[in-house]
Design an enzyme around this catalytic site. Sequence first.
Site, PDB file in Angstrom:
ATOM      1  N   GLU A  35     -45.530 -13.642  -3.094  1.00 11.62           N
ATOM      2  CA  GLU A  35     -44.395 -14.426  -3.487  1.00 11.62           C
ATOM      3  C   GLU A  35     -43.530 -14.647  -2.404  1.00 11.62           C
ATOM      4  O   GLU A  35     -43.551 -13.828  -1.448  1.00 11.62           O
ATOM      5  CB  GLU A  35     -43.665 -13.668  -4.696  1.00 11.62           C
ATOM      6  CG  GLU A  35     -42.363 -14.367  -4.825  1.00 11.62           C
ATOM      7  CD  GLU A  35     -41.771 -13.837  -6.334  1.00 11.62           C
ATOM      8  OE1 GLU A  35     -41.991 -12.848  -6.685  1.00 11.62           O
ATOM      9  OE2 GLU A  35     -40.897 -14.706  -6.973  1.00 11.62           O
ATOM     10  N   CYS A 249     -40.922 -15.349  -9.893  1.00 13.09           N
ATOM     11  CA  CYS A 249     -39.513 -16.015 -10.095  1.00 13.09           C
ATOM     12  C   CYS A 249     -39.583 -17.184  -9.185  1.00 13.09           C
ATOM     13  O   CYS A 249     -38.889 -18.308  -9.954  1.00 13.09           O
ATOM     14  CB  CYS A 249     -38.481 -15.219 -10.293  1.00 13.09           C
ATOM     15  SG  CYS A 249     -38.425 -13.764 -11.427  1.00 13.09           S
ATOM     16  N   ASN A 366     -45.065 -18.306 -15.103  1.00 10.01           N
ATOM     17  CA  ASN A 366     -44.713 -17.052 -14.737  1.00 10.01           C
ATOM     18  C   ASN A 366     -43.705 -16.571 -15.720  1.00 10.01           C
ATOM     19  O   ASN A 366     -42.720 -16.932 -15.941  1.00 10.01           O
ATOM     20  CB  ASN A 366     -44.242 -16.970 -13.494  1.00 10.01           C
ATOM     21  CG  ASN A 366     -43.604 -15.510 -13.028  1.00 10.01           C
ATOM     22  OD1 ASN A 366     -44.656 -14.433 -12.910  1.00 10.01           O
ATOM     23  ND2 ASN A 366     -42.572 -15.098 -12.698  1.00 10.01           N
ATOM     24  N   GLU A 367     -44.158 -15.388 -16.258  1.00  9.57           N
ATOM     25  CA  GLU A 367     -43.002 -14.603 -17.301  1.00  9.57           C
ATOM     26  C   GLU A 367     -42.380 -15.418 -18.095  1.00  9.57           C
ATOM     27  O   GLU A 367     -41.317 -15.443 -18.519  1.00  9.57           O
ATOM     28  CB  GLU A 367     -42.240 -13.962 -16.313  1.00  9.57           C
ATOM     29  CG  GLU A 367     -42.869 -12.538 -15.537  1.00  9.57           C
ATOM     30  CD  GLU A 367     -42.075 -11.667 -14.867  1.00  9.57           C
ATOM     31  OE1 GLU A 367     -40.781 -12.028 -14.776  1.00  9.57           O
ATOM     32  OE2 GLU A 367     -42.240 -10.770 -14.488  1.00  9.57           O
TER      33      GLU A 367
HETATM   34  O1  AHR Z   1     -42.176  -9.100  -8.093  1.00  8.78           O
HETATM   35  C1  AHR Z   1     -40.993  -9.468  -8.199  1.00  8.78           C
HETATM   36  C2  AHR Z   1     -40.538 -10.301  -9.246  1.00  8.78           C
HETATM   37  O2  AHR Z   1     -40.796  -9.488 -10.564  1.00  8.78           O
HETATM   38  C3  AHR Z   1     -41.246 -11.527  -9.649  1.00  8.78           C
HETATM   39  O3  AHR Z   1     -40.800 -12.539  -8.905  1.00  8.78           O
HETATM   40  C4  AHR Z   1     -41.160 -11.602 -11.051  1.00  8.78           C
HETATM   41  O4  AHR Z   1     -42.581 -12.281 -11.498  1.00  8.78           O
HETATM   42  C5  AHR Z   1     -40.997 -10.263 -11.623  1.00  8.78           C
HETATM   43  O5  AHR Z   1     -40.048 -10.089 -12.552  1.00  8.78           O
END
Ligand code: AHR
Length: 630
Positions: A35, A249, A366-367
């Site tokens: 990330e 995120c 994502n999430e």
């Molecule tokens: O890994 C850190 C964060 O944790 C990531 O951006 C997110 O997907 C999760 O909440």
Amino acid sequence: MNTILLLLAALNVITVNPQVEVGPAAEDLWGIFFEDIDLSLDGGIYAEKIRNPSFEQYEQNSWTQGLPLQYWHPIGKPEMQVKAADKKDVAAPSPKSMLVTCRPGEGVWNEGYFGIGVEEGKRYNLSFALRFAGPLGDRSLPVGGDYQAPRMKVAFDRFGGSSIGEVEIPLIADDKWHEYKATLTATATDPQARISFIVQCQPSTLTFNLDTVSLFPAETYGKYGLFRKDLMEKLAALKPKFVRFPGGCWVEGDTMKEAYRWKNTLGSRWSRKSQHNLWEYWSTNCIGFYEYLLLCEELGAKPLFCINTGMSHKENVPLEKMDEFVQDALDVIEFCNGDANTTWGAKRAELGHPEPFNLEYLQIGNENKGRAYEERYPLIADAVKAKYPEIKLIACRFNYDLKCRPVEIEDDHFYKDVGWFFDNADFFDKGKRRNENKVFVGEYATQKRIGRWGDLRGALGEASFMIGMERNPDKVKLAAYAPLFANYEHSNWTPNLIYVTPNESFASPSWNVQKLFAENAGDTVVECKVEAEPRTITADAMTTKDGEVIIKVVNMTTKEQPLNIVGVDFSPRRVTKIIFGGTEDGAAHNTFANPDALKEVEVEVEVENGGTISDTLPPNSFVIYKSRSK
Ligand code: AHR
């Protein structure tokens, strides 16, 4: 006393039956999750040392608090301002440059990512573009007298000013853009050096535009020259089967303006728009989508792209505007996999990569969860499946089960304390989950009470959980620790796998555990029964095509544990044992000063008459027994 010890020993028994196959190992199980968080990319794996290299990081908003120019500073009293290129200036190397007016001996310096970070004896490749804008550019030169041709002195300076490597570059005194290149050698090591650009010329005041300033170590990793060697080596050691990118995120953004849109990251690296990153910095996008694919290629790993699904943390794209996001998903597959005759395959070929990248996995969001996700997921999923049925789709499972479509693979995240991981080594065995979908454990890490840098107990918690993942190959298909990197000076999230300064890095004990799993992955999971008190040991067993038996065991306790391994006739074989940890100090960890404080050791193991192993597991340890035919 002896009887008690014997009883205890009898309690910890691992029975392995190589003839009873649980199933083939999940072929892509161990990967990494990259990330753009905590300067993992700019100031991390991207080898560029200049911060704000083409002056595109000039956005006045509440976050920059109106600062006119970021990461560049004056030497003397020059005037410095960011200028948008004149439309007529077609040769301008990027949309913005820095206009500097200074007298001889004055100039500018760049702070890099908390220092430029140089090492004694190492070479660094510098380049920049410059054009005189007046008054020198307005004069016809040379003018004789005491006039000297202008030169740029570029130096690595220690805090306080002394130079530890410099070069003088003659400048061409006209008003055209010229590109200059030079190599600087550092005469001392200094992680916090700065790089200065001082103009030398008599007796004039100079005005010039400076742009596309770049400094790379001469030595980078792999064939593309983009990535930092020490960091890539740490990733390569993990033998990742896939790279999930670019978030997290970061894919969502706080608002849609900050969401990751892959098409915005193509084109000239210098001209890409910087984007505010919710992890509290500006991302240059110099490592854009295409360069991420190169990163995967350099690591020999499959790309696993996580695409925005029209959802950010605070707002969602109206359903009637989702076409663009659906198209992004179709186009990204064509960009990765299409041949050079397709629209997007041609763009990839133009960028220098006619061969496809073979995207196999696409994660939608994502999430994300809830009604908004139920509405948007099928728009992308159905369009992709209709055109590219072979693509494996990954849906989010963020405390929410998607209902609108059958889930091919779900991405579940686990940030828990050590106790939870120890108690949930059996999470993927029957009964603990809410459904029986195939799983991508896309993010996991032990958190809480594991210090700033991650510690041994945390790593052992993950090892227990990984054993549980590995021994369920029909369910757990992919897994990646998170997050991967943090810049030492900008760490919004704890813990991380690898910590970074401008010229150093070290890995947490979790990295050793990740590496050991990747290095000791077998081909077939076989039956492995553990008889032990709860929260003492956990284990799994695998065989390889070459007939090797691999048994992984975690001793979760702070004490030695007697252990008997039965079921495999080890007598005609040589058995080696890899031990990681093995100290009563569960808080043991690595640091910059002592990066190998915790390191695995390999020893030979005695095989008993009858072919069994009677051994003692050291406290807080992850132990791998490997047998080879003699
Ligand atoms: O890994 C850190 C964060 O944790 C990531 O951006 C997110 O997907 C999760 O909440």
